[in-house]
Design an enzyme around this catalytic site. Structure first.
Site, PDB file in Angstrom:
ATOM      1  N   VAL A  86       0.844  -1.194   0.000  1.00 38.56           N
ATOM      2  CA  VAL A  86       0.000   0.000   0.000  1.00 38.56           C
ATOM      3  C   VAL A  86       0.881   1.247   0.000  1.00 38.56           C
ATOM      4  O   VAL A  86       1.689   1.453   0.912  1.00 38.56           O
ATOM      5  CB  VAL A  86      -0.950   0.012   1.213  1.00 38.56           C
ATOM      6  CG1 VAL A  86      -1.814   1.271   1.192  1.00 38.56           C
ATOM      7  CG2 VAL A  86      -1.822  -1.240   1.228  1.00 38.56           C
ATOM      8  N   LYS A  87       0.710   2.059  -1.032  1.00 38.61           N
ATOM      9  CA  LYS A  87       1.531   3.252  -1.214  1.00 38.61           C
ATOM     10  C   LYS A  87       0.794   4.469  -0.648  1.00 38.61           C
ATOM     11  O   LYS A  87      -0.322   4.785  -1.077  1.00 38.61           O
ATOM     12  CB  LYS A  87       1.822   3.439  -2.703  1.00 38.61           C
ATOM     13  CG  LYS A  87       3.010   4.310  -3.047  1.00 38.61           C
ATOM     14  CD  LYS A  87       3.267   4.216  -4.540  1.00 38.61           C
ATOM     15  CE  LYS A  87       4.447   5.063  -4.975  1.00 38.61           C
ATOM     16  NZ  LYS A  87       4.599   5.030  -6.448  1.00 38.61           N
TER      17      LYS A  87
END
Length: 217
Positions: A86-87
């Site tokens: 997850v960025k």
């Protein structure tokens, strides 16, 4: 040093994977749009397509700017595939979301990092990766490599497990410089990786070998 490719182009990802040196992929909404990938369902499917090509981590970026939205988006992304990272943006709510995800064992990549202080906060929040933007600092006459070196020193001082993912890599010398400094990962275009292959003496030497072989046959 791990090699990630910064693209949403499946053909380029396949090419890098076929070389046998690809460790992962980073993407963002701009890269998706560049490939004509729009709409939530299409974007989610594209992330799965990427995961089915590569063996390593695939960074998928949230678009929310509040912690509740980031958590909702991030949980949906993480549920897509075990390779998804997850960025999150380097803002206060991004750090809060990073802490939440790290407590849940979900990998994170804190992006848009432009200072050592930001990288320190991301590490404190348990980020898996931190993405300092090397090329964008160079664009404004700031030494991006110096930032990578500062982060390396800080992380080494305290034994942080967060990996330095040098982003916005523009060319082959950036790759070499990041490797010398001790960046854990670099992400850039396919050309920055393929550029490592090239040397005129290799071409000359190979041509000579082939020429001599033909003479003997």
């Amino acid at each position: 040093m791990k090699f990630f490719i910064d693209t949403a182009n499946l053909d380029q990802i396949k090419e890098a994977q076929d070389m046998g040196v690809l460790d992962g992929v980073t993407t963002n909404p701009s890269l998706m749009a560049k490939e004509g990938i729009t709409g939530h369902d299409n974007i989610m499917k594209h992330y799965l397509d990427i995961c089915n090509i590569v063996d390593g981590d695939v960074s998928a970026e949230v678009i929310s700017t509040d912690v509740e939205g980031m958590i909702k988006e991030g949980e949906a992304l993480a549920a897509l595939h075990e390779q998804i990272v997850v960025k999150l943006p380097m803002i206060k709510d991004g750090i809060k979301a990073c802490k939440y995800f790290s407590s849940k064992g979900i990998k994170t990549n804190v992006t848009l990092v432009f200072s050592a202080g930001q990288a320190l906060l991301a590490a404190k929040a348990g980020a898996t990766y931190v993405s300092p933007f090397l090329g964008r600092l160079d664009d404004i006459s700031t030494d991006g490599l110096n930032l990578i070196a500062e982060i390396r020193q800080i992380y080494d001082n305290y034994g942080f497990g967060t990996q330095i993912l040098s982003a916005s890599v523009r060319h082959t010398m950036h790759v070499i410089d990041c490797a010398k400094i001790g960046s854990d990962v670099m992400t850039g275009p396919l050309s920055s990786i393929e550029g490592l292959l090239k040397h005129p003496l290799t071409d000359i030497g190979l041509a000579k070998f082939l020429e001599d072989y033909k003479k003997g046959n």
